[in-house]
Design an enzyme around this catalytic site. Sequence first.
Site, PDB file in Angstrom:
ATOM      1  N   LYS A   1      50.632 -30.332 -65.542  1.00 44.48           N
ATOM      2  CA  LYS A   1      52.320 -30.090 -65.512  1.00 44.48           C
ATOM      3  C   LYS A   1      52.940 -31.120 -64.745  1.00 44.48           C
ATOM      4  O   LYS A   1      52.807 -31.112 -63.447  1.00 44.48           O
ATOM      5  CB  LYS A   1      52.681 -28.711 -65.622  1.00 44.48           C
ATOM      6  CG  LYS A   1      54.193 -28.254 -65.841  1.00 44.48           C
ATOM      7  CD  LYS A   1      54.313 -26.946 -65.464  1.00 44.48           C
ATOM      8  CE  LYS A   1      55.751 -26.542 -65.936  1.00 44.48           C
ATOM      9  NZ  LYS A   1      55.788 -24.970 -65.692  1.00 44.48           N
TER      10      LYS A   1
ATOM     11  N   GLU B   1      50.691 -20.564 -71.684  1.00 45.02           N
ATOM     12  CA  GLU B   1      50.504 -21.326 -70.141  1.00 45.02           C
ATOM     13  C   GLU B   1      50.252 -20.007 -69.399  1.00 45.02           C
ATOM     14  O   GLU B   1      50.447 -18.756 -69.291  1.00 45.02           O
ATOM     15  CB  GLU B   1      51.987 -21.561 -69.930  1.00 45.02           C
ATOM     16  CG  GLU B   1      52.151 -21.994 -68.451  1.00 45.02           C
ATOM     17  CD  GLU B   1      53.298 -22.262 -67.950  1.00 45.02           C
ATOM     18  OE1 GLU B   1      53.558 -22.936 -66.948  1.00 45.02           O
ATOM     19  OE2 GLU B   1      54.420 -21.903 -68.669  1.00 45.02           O
TER      20      GLU B   1
ATOM     21  N   CYS C   1      54.931 -26.238 -71.036  1.00 42.48           N
ATOM     22  CA  CYS C   1      56.146 -25.432 -70.441  1.00 42.48           C
ATOM     23  C   CYS C   1      57.630 -26.546 -70.429  1.00 42.48           C
ATOM     24  O   CYS C   1      58.111 -27.089 -71.269  1.00 42.48           O
ATOM     25  CB  CYS C   1      56.297 -24.403 -69.474  1.00 42.48           C
ATOM     26  SG  CYS C   1      57.435 -23.017 -69.617  1.00 42.48           S
TER      27      CYS C   1
END
Length: 248
Positions: A122, A48, A163
């Site tokens: 995300k 990331e 994440c």
Amino acid sequence: MKSAVSSLFKIGLCQLSVTPDKERNIGHARKAIEEAAQKGAQLVLLPEIWNSPYSNESFPVYSEDINAGGNASPSTAMLSEVSSHLKITIVGGSIPERCGDKLYNTCCVFGTDGKLKAKHRKIHLFDIDIPGKITFMESKTLTAGETPTIVDTDVGRIGIGICYDIRFQELAMIYAARGAHLLCYPGAFNMTTGPLHWELLQRARATDNQLYVATCSPARDAGAGYVAWGHSTLVGPGKSPLSKAKAR
């Protein structure tokens, strides 16, 4: 029904050190991908935010216009070139993406022909405030994505998260129901959440859905403003991780 899967393939998890020098970060990522391919990796996963320091101040400065490509997105231009040259699939970690007046935390997947196969923004932004430990609010600068991302590659069907997305079992369930055999989560857990939840969540997603989970973190840098936990990992539906990197 699961999609066709290569019976056996190697995956490379490139746990990269990240510096304020964007050009250096891109060059370092290229070298790591090439080394993974030389060792037989057919699929390579990056961390990331690998082209930029992980900070709200840095996201706008290091952001790229992925849709425009070329000089407007040197990070993804490199990924496209390398995937085509090496004939491998690259799950390109994530970089700050600029689209109009919005910023996203975005993962690009490139096929063996160098073409962009998928783009995941995300969905679940990382907003945390643990007194005396860590405070970080991605929502100060970033906009949340809205769509799950599943992609068919030369090594099978893959679900993509970034994440904090890994904390949401529903997303993994959607991917499993749509035939994914592998979930890839580039992630930068920190020194508070990392030791508590990093491996636990990977094993939970793998066990719950009976598939494989690959995560890739930036390397730990104790001098950085945001210190990543490291320990990039590949987990199967069994009891223990199949492979696990150290902190650095």
